[in-house]
Design a protein around this motif. Structure first.
Motif, mmCIF file in Angstrom:
data_model
loop_
_atom_site.group_PDB
_atom_site.id
_atom_site.type_symbol
_atom_site.label_atom_id
_atom_site.label_comp_id
_atom_site.label_asym_id
_atom_site.label_seq_id
_atom_site.Cartn_x
_atom_site.Cartn_y
_atom_site.Cartn_z
ATOM 1 N N PHE A 1 -9.221 2.629 5.684
ATOM 2 C CA PHE A 1 -9.309 4.087 5.603
ATOM 3 C C PHE A 1 -10.746 4.566 5.408
ATOM 4 O O PHE A 1 -11.035 5.733 5.548
ATOM 5 C CB PHE A 1 -8.461 4.619 4.446
ATOM 6 C CG PHE A 1 -7.007 4.630 4.756
ATOM 7 C CD1 PHE A 1 -6.470 5.650 5.525
ATOM 8 C CD2 PHE A 1 -6.184 3.635 4.310
ATOM 9 C CE1 PHE A 1 -5.131 5.658 5.828
ATOM 10 C CE2 PHE A 1 -4.844 3.641 4.618
ATOM 11 C CZ PHE A 1 -4.299 4.653 5.376
ATOM 12 N N GLY A 2 -11.603 3.643 4.982
ATOM 13 C CA GLY A 2 -13.018 3.989 4.882
ATOM 14 C C GLY A 2 -13.428 4.676 3.597
ATOM 15 O O GLY A 2 -14.356 5.474 3.600
ATOM 16 N N CYS A 3 -12.755 4.378 2.482
ATOM 17 C CA CYS A 3 -13.149 5.045 1.245
ATOM 18 C C CYS A 3 -14.462 4.478 0.715
ATOM 19 O O CYS A 3 -15.232 5.172 0.080
ATOM 20 C CB CYS A 3 -12.051 4.935 0.188
ATOM 21 S SG CYS A 3 -11.752 3.256 -0.380
ATOM 22 N N GLY A 4 -14.713 3.200 0.986
ATOM 23 C CA GLY A 4 -15.984 2.611 0.570
ATOM 24 C C GLY A 4 -15.996 2.056 -0.833
ATOM 25 O O GLY A 4 -17.044 1.643 -1.320
ATOM 26 N N ALA A 5 -14.855 2.045 -1.497
ATOM 27 C CA ALA A 5 -14.824 1.529 -2.865
ATOM 28 C C ALA A 5 -15.226 0.055 -2.891
ATOM 29 O O ALA A 5 -15.953 -0.395 -3.780
ATOM 30 C CB ALA A 5 -13.424 1.710 -3.455
ATOM 31 N N ASP B 1 -9.025 -7.099 -4.953
ATOM 32 C CA ASP B 1 -8.327 -6.459 -6.072
ATOM 33 C C ASP B 1 -8.255 -4.960 -5.867
ATOM 34 O O ASP B 1 -7.335 -4.280 -6.330
ATOM 35 C CB ASP B 1 -9.079 -6.724 -7.390
ATOM 36 C CG ASP B 1 -8.926 -8.168 -7.823
ATOM 37 O OD1 ASP B 1 -8.050 -8.841 -7.238
ATOM 38 O OD2 ASP B 1 -9.680 -8.598 -8.706
ATOM 39 N N ILE B 2 -9.265 -4.421 -5.190
ATOM 40 C CA ILE B 2 -9.325 -2.976 -4.996
ATOM 41 C C ILE B 2 -8.401 -2.553 -3.875
ATOM 42 O O ILE B 2 -7.693 -1.560 -3.970
ATOM 43 C CB ILE B 2 -10.781 -2.562 -4.655
ATOM 44 C CG1 ILE B 2 -11.686 -2.817 -5.843
ATOM 45 C CG2 ILE B 2 -10.846 -1.104 -4.235
ATOM 46 C CD1 ILE B 2 -13.153 -2.757 -5.483
ATOM 47 N N SER C 1 -0.522 3.883 -7.283
ATOM 48 C CA SER C 1 -1.917 4.175 -7.619
ATOM 49 C C SER C 1 -2.732 4.344 -6.341
ATOM 50 O O SER C 1 -3.775 4.968 -6.330
ATOM 51 C CB SER C 1 -2.509 3.072 -8.489
ATOM 52 O OG SER C 1 -2.914 2.009 -7.676
ATOM 53 N N CYS C 2 -2.228 3.739 -5.259
ATOM 54 C CA CYS C 2 -2.907 3.918 -3.986
ATOM 55 C C CYS C 2 -2.658 5.321 -3.471
ATOM 56 O O CYS C 2 -3.571 6.039 -3.093
ATOM 57 C CB CYS C 2 -2.393 2.929 -2.957
ATOM 58 S SG CYS C 2 -3.244 1.374 -3.017
ATOM 59 N N PHE C 3 -1.407 5.670 -3.411
ATOM 60 C CA PHE C 3 -1.086 7.026 -2.990
ATOM 61 C C PHE C 3 -0.426 7.722 -4.141
ATOM 62 O O PHE C 3 0.599 7.304 -4.627
ATOM 63 C CB PHE C 3 -0.226 7.017 -1.721
ATOM 64 C CG PHE C 3 -1.086 7.034 -0.531
ATOM 65 C CD1 PHE C 3 -1.486 8.238 0.001
ATOM 66 C CD2 PHE C 3 -1.573 5.855 -0.018
ATOM 67 C CE1 PHE C 3 -2.337 8.260 1.066
ATOM 68 C CE2 PHE C 3 -2.428 5.885 1.041
ATOM 69 C CZ PHE C 3 -2.818 7.084 1.596
ATOM 70 N N THR C 4 -1.030 8.764 -4.556
ATOM 71 C CA THR C 4 -0.689 9.350 -5.839
ATOM 72 C C THR C 4 0.772 9.750 -5.877
ATOM 73 O O THR C 4 1.374 10.065 -4.860
ATOM 74 C CB THR C 4 -1.560 10.566 -6.101
ATOM 75 O OG1 THR C 4 -1.525 11.355 -4.928
ATOM 76 C CG2 THR C 4 -2.971 10.170 -6.412
ATOM 77 N N ARG D 1 0.838 -1.200 0.000
ATOM 78 C CA ARG D 1 0.000 0.000 0.000
ATOM 79 C C ARG D 1 0.877 1.256 0.000
ATOM 80 O O ARG D 1 0.543 2.255 -0.596
ATOM 81 C CB ARG D 1 -0.909 -0.016 1.227
ATOM 82 C CG ARG D 1 -1.779 1.197 1.311
ATOM 83 C CD ARG D 1 -3.246 0.846 1.419
ATOM 84 N NE ARG D 1 -4.023 1.956 0.911
ATOM 85 C CZ ARG D 1 -5.347 2.017 0.958
ATOM 86 N NH1 ARG D 1 -6.033 1.031 1.468
ATOM 87 N NH2 ARG D 1 -5.976 3.054 0.467
ATOM 88 N N VAL E 1 -17.247 -1.414 -0.827
ATOM 89 C CA VAL E 1 -18.680 -1.538 -0.543
ATOM 90 C C VAL E 1 -19.471 -1.462 -1.846
ATOM 91 O O VAL E 1 -20.375 -2.250 -2.101
ATOM 92 C CB VAL E 1 -19.140 -0.422 0.424
ATOM 93 C CG1 VAL E 1 -20.602 -0.607 0.784
ATOM 94 C CG2 VAL E 1 -18.284 -0.392 1.666
ATOM 95 N N ALA E 2 -19.086 -0.463 -2.661
ATOM 96 C CA ALA E 2 -19.824 -0.252 -3.905
ATOM 97 C C ALA E 2 -19.584 -1.373 -4.906
ATOM 98 O O ALA E 2 -20.418 -1.625 -5.767
ATOM 99 C CB ALA E 2 -19.420 1.082 -4.512
ATOM 100 N N ARG E 3 -18.439 -2.038 -4.804
ATOM 101 C CA ARG E 3 -18.088 -3.035 -5.820
ATOM 102 C C ARG E 3 -18.536 -4.443 -5.448
ATOM 103 O O ARG E 3 -18.490 -5.330 -6.265
ATOM 104 C CB ARG E 3 -16.568 -3.067 -6.044
ATOM 105 C CG ARG E 3 -15.909 -1.734 -6.336
ATOM 106 C CD ARG E 3 -16.030 -1.295 -7.764
ATOM 107 N NE ARG E 3 -17.052 -0.284 -7.974
ATOM 108 C CZ ARG E 3 -17.031 0.939 -7.491
ATOM 109 N NH1 ARG E 3 -16.053 1.343 -6.715
ATOM 110 N NH2 ARG E 3 -17.997 1.776 -7.746
#
Lengths: 152, 1180
Positions: free
Chosen positions: B1139-1143, B1114-1115, B1037-1040, B1032, B1145-1147
């Protein structure tokens, strides 16, 4: 003639998106009260289902407001929301609801003025769509839409 | 915590003082505070803040700025950090451990703790100031947010003040001239009159006959011409719709003691007015039948109409003042008699009524009159005789008045005899001009020598020409002298002598009163107006000779103050001065001000003036008055119109604030390089040491290299902490945190829903000093919200972000037995994160609630922002705003209603650290942590050299030295893995077949060293916990890519307790040890927390619903696919890491992942409540 009540639902990400809306208050610029904002931790939290729910509950337009590409605080891949945006737009088209009722807006943090401009333009655009919709009743274009979807 | 008060213990030398602010200074302050050290930040800035990214910033600096604002909010709202804004350091005394910093703090005029930044004052402020912002001219009110258009910390307003405006200084009555003009410019005529009446009565009279010394001082003169202040004064008096309202300073009749005032002229009346306002009951004795003195008898009606005079006299009489007309003191009653009757204090305001004589032959002739009797009869009686050929001797105001008054009754000519040149004439310029318009003739440079007459009647006067001498008279003009032999004769049948008046004080018949023999004036102490007799005061024309109304009234006020002091037995002189206050100096840029001519006073036509005593001047029209008042340059900036005090419901405005001097004590001082004190110069360039022991330099901004700055700041903070907190020898205890929680903790562990019962939901509406409920109608909101099932009570509070607000909320929650609380205020979320939108008030709101709100575990609190998100952006459409407020609050209600019962999942953090790495960085980290009393294990490569085990060539520490300091040194393993959960890791070290398991609260890993071959991190273990966390960090791509290394390190470390040391460029040993210190700072702030819980937004995976597709893994590298005993694959996430981004959850296609406060169910309910058709569907 009374101005039509155009209801806009904005899904704003907690970071740059929410800060844009917050900035409008600091700058003292207002926007119509028919614009409702739902804050989510990140736009990647949003999926097409939620977007369609907003339309089901009567939103005339949905705006996805988030960070500019590559600026996500969580470092989440911006592709996710772009995909969901596209998916929801295709469904809107199938439903005959005009895909322009959904927009994805990516702004730098604190762009209060820019947000107000975008949302006002969006309202004007939807007013135009509604007027033409009233004239034509509906415009589903079903066959073509299914073709588009199956390609994906 | 932000505080304006100097708490008594601020001078206690405890903790660290930071002088100046910079990114590094704030980071150092925050790090120190997080390690439990008291920090005092002293900054010259009025507020700190960030105005959003500048127009053309590079990506990198933008990211830095995004990082900085939350840092600032966190630092400013940390309970251990005190921020002194607008504070200048005057001197530093003492030495290490006992520093005393003498600080001078500029007044802000607004209490920082009370002001919520609601902006009500701003809307009412009557002054608009132009200033430069980012090179652009912007205007803002005098009361404003310190940083224009930006979030400021502290978010309290500030008033821009200058010294006293020159017009105000010029006014003997101390009328707030700029104040009433600025109110008038806003169209607030009534408020303007009230403001004038705070200082003085008789506004309408002053607006007509005042000599307007204010206008002489007006700075607008530098642009074009002075503001027509007197005309505006008159406009206010004539146009205030609510009439004259005099404010009492003390209840009527609340003060004992009889006071006699002799004379009801401007001086006497004003003294009576002021004394009555102060609670006394004075008696006024007037010898004439009318009150007003010279106002009634000496000023002709065409200048001061009777109606105006009577209106104002009536207003004064209505205060209940006892005025006895027709009584002449000294004739009808004696001074001694009054004393006998119990009068304790006297004010002699008898004016100057006795006419001076010419002392030339012929004064006794018929047709020679004095001007006072002429004016009196013209003013108050009908059918006064006026000759055909009138000659007025004298050039003062009375002379011109007499001439003009006589002119109105005269068919022939009127001539005024002046002894000097037109430029130096005594009368007011306007008066002379009007007189000339009315065809009054003026004979300049002539003095009478003899009055000629025949048969006892006047026929003319013989005059002599004069010339100016070099002698300067008291009024600043040249004394003229007659030229012998230039005699000439002017014909006249009516001669008016107007060569001044003098007081007739001897008529009072008061023994012991000192009177000037030449002028007849009563002699007084100019400061107190006390005469030669104690308790007898005198003022007005009787102490100065003929003067103007405004000076006489000022004397009345001065005497009232003296009498008040005398009656209270206080010293008459203490604290009083004749010196004018400091005048505000402004730099009038004449090119910046749009020239706009002074409004001329409109007058009635000449024809209408003759044979009539109608007022000559008409007064300004509303439009002209408004434009004229806008010409004011606002020299004093804040006009002190007090409108902000009126509207501020929180009582946060403190007008009388002054610069405050106090001491701040500290053990160690850190100062920013920009703040220069000669005695604390840096020892040498690049060093953080200064010549004074205990004073360190905060690292300067190094070409904007944020990583470097932050690292050095943390290093400095750590160094300071080590110096302040020596090693603690107590036994290391591991606390059990599973049962502990603070009150407002975010629930993050979903419980099985075991009991279904009606939830009691309460809504708290914050008025925010009326800035919310002035737009949103709380009544409607309450009515609508009560229709929602489950909502049991709606309560309003004034302010949610104060201690008392939190207390009120807490009481109400307990009283109503609520288990779901929605607080509609300005806070947006109930989460510990600090985002770019957060403010110090929101943080304070949370902190106070944390302190006060005692809740059962299953209570859920939700915040809804109805200030910035609703009221403030829909000001123009209050109805729609109210509707929207109902919608967004009910969305909040729905969210808490459908929220599943949850509990707090809190884990303790082991107070131990394992450091895996090489070199000085790791060694320094290990030593510092060990010095702080943590158990430290250092896993390091060891090198055998000549039989002696040496640590590293570059460092001077041997293994033995490190071991002596309490560090356990372990050899480099063949294989390395991390197990357990954040705060309770187990570092698994494999040495061949031997396995060493080391428990660790924090793990520090030198990434550079791990990636060197042969790496103990074998490919198979990269899917393990350590590998995934490192992935991570390294995953761009995780941290720009734009993120600075240190920000990545900080963010990851705070959550996981795993602190990566990123391979940096070849660094100097100093930099390496600084890096080590910085890491030690972060590790010890992490360990200091002692417990860790997941974020409120952290995702939770339901194992039963998971179908093992692996999309989520994968996310997010933190999600790992596990296999249970029967071969089923499922996703697992340690939600402390999330971190709670929720990506995810949506996927998730199975809906197995959710976020406790942001589940799909809650979002759908939110949508339903917020949208029109949703409302219809839900039937609310």
């Amino acid at each position: 003639m009374a101005t039509p009540y155009i209801e806009i639902l904005v899904f704003a990400c907690n970071w740059d998106g929410w800060s844009c809306i917050e900035a409008t208050a600091n700058l003292g610029v207002g926007y119509p009260a028919s614009v409702k904002v739902v804050r989510v931790s990140c736009l990647s939290r949003i999926h097409a289902g939620l977007i369609l729910k907003a339309f089901e509950f009567g939103a005339d337009g949905v705006m996805l407001l988030g960070c500019e590409s590559g600026r996500c605080l969580f470092g989440v891949n911006g592709e996710y929301i772009i995909n969901e945006h596209e998916k929801a737009r295709s469904i809107l088209k199938i439903l005959g609801m005009r895909q322009d009722r959904l927009v994805l807006v990516q702004l730098p943090a604190f762009s209060g003025q820019e947000f107000v401009m975008q949302v006002k333009n969006f309202i004007v655009e939807i007013e135009r769509l509604s007027a033409s919709r009233r004239a034509k009743i509906t415009d589903p274009e079903p066959a073509q839409d299914i073709a588009v979807l199956s390609q994906q | 915590m932000l505080s304006m008060k100097t708490t008594p213990n601020s001078a206690v030398p405890q903790g660290v003082a930071i002088i100046g602010t910079s990114v590094a200074a704030l980071q150092a302050a925050l790090t120190l505070a997080q390690m439990g050290i008291e920090v005092k930040v002293i900054t010259d800035a009025t507020a700190l803040g960030w105005n959003g990214p500048p127009a053309n910033v590079t990506d990198n600096s933008c990211l830095e700025l995004r990082f900085l604002y939350p840092l600032l909010v966190q630092a400013a709202s940390h309970p251990l950090i005190t921020l002194y804004t607008g504070a200048e350091v005057e001197a530093i005394e003492g030495e290490r451990d006992t520093f005393k910093i003498r600080v001078a703090q500029r007044p802000r005029y607004i209490h920082e703790d009370l002001c919520t930044g609601c902006g009500r004052c701003q809307a009412e402020c009557s002054v608009s100031i132009t200033s430069l912002l980012k090179g652009q001219k912007t205007t803002h009110p005098a009361i404003h947010m310190p940083l224009l258009g930006a979030k400021a910390i502290p978010s309290a307003f500030v008033i821009d003040k200058n010294a006293v405006a020159p017009c105000n200084v010029g006014c003997p009555l101390d009328i707030n001239v700029q104040g009433f003009i600025s109110l008038l410019a806003k169209g607030k005529t009534d408020e303007a009159l009230n403001l004038i009446n705070e200082a003085t009565p008789l506004a309408g009279i002053l607006g007509r006959v005042c000599r307007h010394p204010c206008e002489d001082k007006c700075n607008r003169d530098e642009v074009d011409s002075p503001v027509s202040i007197r005309a505006l004064h008159r406009y206010v008096a004539d146009n205030a719709t609510e009439g004259i309202r005099y404010n009492l300073k003390a209840p009527a009749g609340s003060r004992e003691g009889k006071i006699a005032i002799v004379g009801s002229g401007p001086a006497g009346l004003t003294a009576a007015w002021e004394l009555t306002r102060r609670g006394y009951s004075p008696s006024v004795f007037e010898s004439h039948g009318v009150i007003g003195g010279m106002l009634a008898t000496g000023i002709p009606r065409f200048r001061l109409p009777r109606e105006v005079r009577e209106r104002e006299m009536e207003a004064i009489k209505n205060l209940g003042i006892d005025i006895r007309t027709g009584i002449t003191v000294g004739r009808d009653v004696t001074f001694a008699y009054l004393k006998e009757r119990g009068y304790r204090a006297f004010f002699l305001a008898i004016g100057a009524q006795r006419n001076n004589k010419l002392n030339i032959p012929g004064e006794e002739l018929e047709g020679v009159v004095d001007c006072m009797s002429l004016l009196l009869t013209l003013n108050l009686k009908v059918d006064t005789f006026v000759g055909l050929n009138v000659l007025v001797i004298g050039d003062g105001n009375s002379a011109i008045d007499s001439a003009r008054a006589a002119n109105r009754k005269n068919e022939g000519t009127i001539k005024v005899l002046s002894w000097t040149i037109p430029e130096e004439i005594t009368a007011a310029k306007e008066e002379v001009e009007e007189a000339l318009q009315e065809r009054v003739l003026i004979e300049y440079c002539a003095v009478p020598v003899e009055i000629l007459g025949s048969e006892g009647k006047v026929t003319g006067i013989r005059c002599q020409r004069t010339r100016l001498t070099d002698e300067i008279m008291a009024n600043g003009w040249h004394r003229p002298e007659p030229i012998p032999g230039t005699d000439f004769v002017i014909d006249a049948d009516h001669v008016v002598v107007a060569v001044g008046q003098s007081p007739n004080a001897s008529q009072l018949d008061i023994e012991g009163l000192t009177i000037d023999n030449n002028t007849g004036v009563i002699q007084v102490n100019p400061l107190t107006l006390e005469t030669s007799i104690p308790a007898v005061f005198a003022g007005g024309d009787c102490i100065t000779g003929p003067n103007n109304v405004v000076e006489a009234m000022a004397a009345g006020l001065r005497a009232a103050e003296s009498i008040d002091r005398y009656m209270q037995g206080r010293d008459l002189e203490t604290g009083r001065t004749l010196e004018p206050p400091e005048t505000a100096e402004i730099d009038v840029d004449t090119t910046e001000v749009f020239p706009y001519k002074r409004a001329p006073m409109p007058v009635i036509h000449l024809r209408r003036r003759m044979n009539s005593f109608e007022e000559t001047t008409i007064g300004l029209s509303a439009e002209v008055a408004r434009r004229e008042s806008q010409r004011c340059l606002n020299c004093a900036l804040c006009s002190q119109c007090m409108e902000c005090t009126r509207v501020c419901e929180l009582g946060a405005v403190f007008y009388d604030d002054d610069i405050r001097h106090f001491e701040v004590g500290a053990q160690i001082i850190l100062r920013c390089p920009s703040t220069d004190f000669e005695t604390h110069a840096p020892a040498d360039s690049g060093s953080q040491e200064t010549t004074t022991d205990g004073v360190y330099l905060v690292p300067p901004s190094n070409n904007g290299d944020l990583s470097d700055q932050l690292m050095k700041a943390m290093a400095l903070a750590m160094k300071t902490t080590v110096e302040l907190k020596p090693k603690e020898t107590e036994e290391i205890k591991v606390q059990d945190f599973s049962e502990l929680h603070t009150n407002l903790d975010r629930p993050n562990h979903i419980l099985e829903e075991t009991r279904i019962e009606t939830k009691r939901i309460g809504v708290i509406l914050c008025r925010c000093g009326s800035s919310i409920n002035s737009i949103i109608d709380f009544k409607t909101v309450t009515k609508k919200l009560l229709r929602i099932p489950g909502v049991t009570a709606i309560r309003e509070i004034a302010q949610a972000c104060t201690e008392s607000g939190a207390e009120q909320i807490s009481n109400q929650v307990a009283e109503l037995q609520l288990d779901r609380v929605v607080i509609a205020a300005c806070r947006c979320c109930n989460s510990e994160q600090v985002c770019y939108s957060c403010t110090d008030r929101r943080r304070m709101c949370q902190q106070y609630l944390d302190q006060y709100l005692v809740l059962p575990l299953d209570t859920i609190v939700e915040f809804v922002n109805i200030r910035e998100q609703c009221a403030w952006v829909h000001r123009d459409t209050p109805k729609s705003a109210t509707r929207k407020a109902v919608q967004i609050i009910s969305a909040g209600v729905e969210r808490v209603r459908v929220a599943p019962p949850t509990t707090i999942d809190k884990k303790s953090i082991l107070p131990t650290a394992v450091i895996i790495g090489e070199g000085l960085v790791s060694a320094t980290t290990a030593r510092v942590l060990a010095s702080q009393g943590y158990q430290v294990d250092l896993v390091t490569k060891q090198r055998a050299k000549q039989g002696q085990r040496e640590y590293n060539e570059a460092t001077l520490f041997t293994i033995e030295q490190l071991q002596d300091e309490g560090i356990t040194v372990k050899p480099w393993p063949d294989s390395l893995e991390l197990q357990g959960s954040p705060g309770n890791y187990e570092v698994v070290l494999e040495y061949g077949s031997q396995v060493d398991r080391v428990p660790a609260g924090a793990v520090i890993v030198d990434i550079g060293e791990l990636s060197k071959r042969p790496s103990p991190l074998n490919p198979s273990s990269s899917s393990g916990l350590l590998g995934r966390i490192i992935a991570r960090i390294g995953n761009s791509s995780c941290f720009t890519s734009e993120s600075a290394d240190i920000i990545r390190e900080i963010t990851i470390g705070e959550r996981s307790g795993l602190f990566p040391v990123l391979p940096g460029d070849a660094k100097s040993p100093e930099d390496q040890s600084a890096h080590g210190l910085a890491i030690a700072a972060r590790v010890s702030t992490y360990l200091e927390r002692a417990s860790i819980s997941p974020r409120a937004t952290a995702a939770i995976i339901d194992k039963k619903l998971c179908r093992g597709c692996g999309d989520c893994a994968d996310i997010c590298p933190y999600i790992e696919m596990k296999e249970n005993g029967n071969g089923t694959v499922y996703a697992y996430l340690n939600n402390i890491l999330c971190f709670g981004c929720g990506a995810c959850v949506a996927r998730c296609p199975a809906g197995a992942i959710t976020q406790p406060l942001e589940s799909d169910k809650q979002l759908v309910h939110t949508l339903q409540s917020m949208l029109h058709r949703g409302e219809v569907l839900s039937g609310v």
